[in-house]
Design a protein around this motif. Structure first.
Motif, mmCIF file in Angstrom:
data_model
loop_
_atom_site.group_PDB
_atom_site.id
_atom_site.type_symbol
_atom_site.label_atom_id
_atom_site.label_comp_id
_atom_site.label_asym_id
_atom_site.label_seq_id
_atom_site.Cartn_x
_atom_site.Cartn_y
_atom_site.Cartn_z
ATOM 1 N N HIS B 21 1.042 -1.360 -0.023
ATOM 2 C CA HIS B 21 0.146 0.146 0.244
ATOM 3 C C HIS B 21 0.574 1.791 -0.312
ATOM 4 C CE1 HIS B 21 -3.866 -2.215 1.490
ATOM 5 N NE2 HIS B 21 -4.050 -1.955 0.044
ATOM 6 N N ASP B 37 -2.640 -1.027 4.255
ATOM 7 C CA ASP B 37 -1.561 -1.777 5.174
ATOM 8 C C ASP B 37 -0.383 -1.442 5.685
ATOM 9 O OD1 ASP B 37 -3.807 -3.440 5.293
ATOM 10 O OD2 ASP B 37 -3.001 -5.247 3.759
ATOM 11 N N GLY B 41 3.737 -5.717 7.512
ATOM 12 C CA GLY B 41 2.643 -6.763 7.601
ATOM 13 C C GLY B 41 2.628 -7.407 6.134
ATOM 14 N N GLU B 42 3.603 -6.149 5.099
ATOM 15 C CA GLU B 42 3.728 -7.492 3.338
ATOM 16 C C GLU B 42 3.877 -8.827 3.201
ATOM 17 O OE1 GLU B 42 5.507 -4.184 1.769
ATOM 18 O OE2 GLU B 42 3.834 -3.044 1.897
ATOM 19 N N THR B 255 -3.904 -8.745 -0.662
ATOM 20 C CA THR B 255 -4.099 -7.599 -0.551
ATOM 21 C C THR B 255 -2.747 -6.983 -0.316
ATOM 22 O OG1 THR B 255 -4.956 -8.742 1.608
ATOM 23 C CG2 THR B 255 -6.382 -7.059 0.636
ATOM 24 N N SER B 257 -0.576 -7.398 3.011
ATOM 25 C CA SER B 257 -0.741 -8.998 3.506
ATOM 26 C C SER B 257 -1.707 -9.671 4.102
ATOM 27 C CB SER B 257 -1.947 -7.810 5.116
ATOM 28 O OG SER B 257 -2.811 -7.556 4.992
ATOM 29 N N SER B 276 -6.706 -15.543 4.360
ATOM 30 C CA SER B 276 -5.372 -15.063 3.616
ATOM 31 C C SER B 276 -4.744 -16.562 3.614
ATOM 32 C CB SER B 276 -5.279 -15.236 5.247
ATOM 33 O OG SER B 276 -3.366 -14.764 4.413
ATOM 34 N N SER B 373 2.224 4.279 12.599
ATOM 35 C CA SER B 373 2.232 2.750 11.113
ATOM 36 C C SER B 373 4.132 3.529 11.129
ATOM 37 C CB SER B 373 1.205 2.731 10.398
ATOM 38 O OG SER B 373 2.180 3.001 9.295
#
Lengths: 92, 380
Positions: B21, B37, B41-42, B255, B257, B276, B373
């Motif tokens: 993102h 995100d 968290g990628e 996405t 993550s 996921s 973040s």
């Protein structure tokens, strides 16, 4: 419809390619944001679009390989390639 | 139509891989979620490569490498090479910022098939204001030249809204100048940041109509030179768009993550359970994920969709828009003139589709990562 010169040498540009889709067991022509199913006639034409052969030579080759009416084949090839040219999926 | 079972489920064609993102631009129409995100968290390289392998086996043909800005991923060329290795067609969807000659060369050598470059306007000052990034316009020109130089096909895409609606035709002309074979002119869809900025983005009905007519005229004029794909504005339409070609019918979205969505805005619908790639194989998700099953086919439909002759043409329109405008994700998309809530759309189009009285740049809520973040880390 775009009219094609018979001495032009059609070629698939980078980013457009013929692929056998093993999951669906069919040929597809992949292009930006487009997936076209390619029937057997289309596959035979596309395999000859290497940039080396003129449209005339491709038609001669198909007519001889499939022992088919040359006039009919020339018309099919013209229609098919003109449609791809309009979609910018073939270079001439 | 009876319920679809995994056995007669068609294989998906496209995968939108939102690699990150992170993005240098702040376009106010971005359809990414407000809750972006964070980098931490990628998915890592190996996981994306596994996902691409599973996608090819499932029947996916096109992979759209997107974001955010995919060029912020340093492993991008490795991901492209892996996609090429498993036979996937790769489409890089980029702002162009970060595309240098060495990067372009590596991507081309890795087997990248196509580049899709966004432009914000045909005029630099306005384009940079919309992007929230000084100098973006100039860098996009350079990026287009690099794509040309590498011999890759180029598509230019432009999102139309109030600030640029008068120059829709000029953006097509710019795309031709940049060497594009294809241009996408899409009126803004109001999701994520786009929904947040809707009152600053919505053009008037007259402006929208003028732009649509001009683009349709240019389509004919430029046939054989550039292919124009035109997404007309939904709020002014009579029938809804067949969003995603029907929910969970043709494509899926992963996405940054690793959550797998039937469309990129699906997380705006509360109560949907997304699986996921960390816990499920892609084929299992496609067949059985509760989020995919929720609005697949036609069994979930209410009236007027249920008995409508168009139900397998537009598939009820967009679920996210039904939720946003009618308060019910299973309702008919209110864009449809047959929807009992259609008046809501007309009212928004009238109320928000007014020209600003004041001259000068429009104020936007730019798409940004939350400061805390740490997502835009110093290592970029």
């Amino acid at each position: 419809m775009i009219s094609l010169a018979l001495d032009s040498k059609p070629r698939l540009p980078r980013g457009v390619r013929l692929k056998h889709d093993a999951v669906r067991n069919e040929w597809t022509l992949l292009a930006p944001e487009r997936v076209l199913k390619a029937d057997l006639v289309a596959v035979e034409i596309l395999k000859r679009c290497t940039g080396d052969a003129t449209i005339t030579a491709i038609v001669d080759d198909l007519a001889s390989a499939f022992k088919a009416d040359r006039t009919r084949i020339e018309s099919d090839v013209q229609t098919f390639l003109a449609d791809l040219a309009a979609k910018r999926m073939i270079d001439l | 139509m009876t319920a679809i079972t995994p056995r007669d489920l068609p294989a998906p064609i496209g995968l939108l891989a939102e690699l990150t993102h992170r993005c240098p631009l702040g376009c106010p129409y971005c359809s990414n979620p407000i809750e972006l995100d964070a980098r931490a968290g990628e998915l890592d390289t190996a996981t994306w490569q596994r996902v691409f392998g599973e996608a090819a086996a499932l029947g996916i043909l096109h992979v759209h490498l997107s974001g955010g800005e995919p060029l912020t991923r340093r492993d991008l060329a490795d991901l492209v090479a892996h996609c090429a290795h498993v036979g996937l067609y790769t489409n890089l969807i980029t702002s162009g910022v970060g595309l240098t000659r060495p990067v372009m060369t590596r991507l081309a050598e890795a087997g990248l098939d196509h580049v899709q470059l966004s432009i914000q306007d045909s005029e630099a000052t306005s384009a940079d204001h919309i992007a929230g990034y000084q100098g973006a316009f100039a860098r996009k020109r350079e990026a287009a030249a690099l794509v040309q130089e590498a011999g890759l096909p180029l598509t230019v895409n432009a999102v139309i809204h109030r600030a640029n609606v008068a120059r829709a035709g000029a953006m097509v002309a710019l795309a031709i100048t940049l060497g594009a074979r294809r241009v996408e002119i899409a009126h803004t869809q109001y999701y994520g940041w786009g929904l947040r900025n809707r009152s600053a983005l919505m053009p008037s009905r007259d402006e929208a109509k003028r732009a649509i007519a001009e683009i349709e005229r240019l389509k004919v004029l430029h046939a054989g030179t550039i292919v124009i794909d035109h997404v007309a504005p939904d709020y002014h339409a009579r029938y809804p768009k067949a969003c995603m070609g029907g929910w969970a019918r043709r494509s899926l979205n992963v996405t940054p993550s690793g959550r797998v969505l039937p469309c990129h805005a699906a997380e705006t619908i509360p109560g949907l359970e997304f699986w996921s790639v960390a816990t499920h194989a892609l084929s299992t998700i496609w067949a059985d994920s509760p989020a995919f099953q929720a609005y697949r086919g036609t069994d979930w439909m209410q009236e007027p969709c249920r008995s409508c002759a168009r139900k397998e043409i537009d598939w009820g329109g967009c679920r996210c828009q039904a939720l946003a405008l009618a308060g019910d994700a299973a309702a008919t998309d209110p864009v449809c003139m047959l929807s009992p809530n259609h008046a809501v759309v007309a009212a928004i189009a009238e109320a928000e589709g007014v020209q600003p009285v004041a001259e000068g740049p429009i104020d936007y809520v730019y798409r940004r990562m939350p400061a805390r973040s740490g997502a835009s880390s110093a290592s970029d």
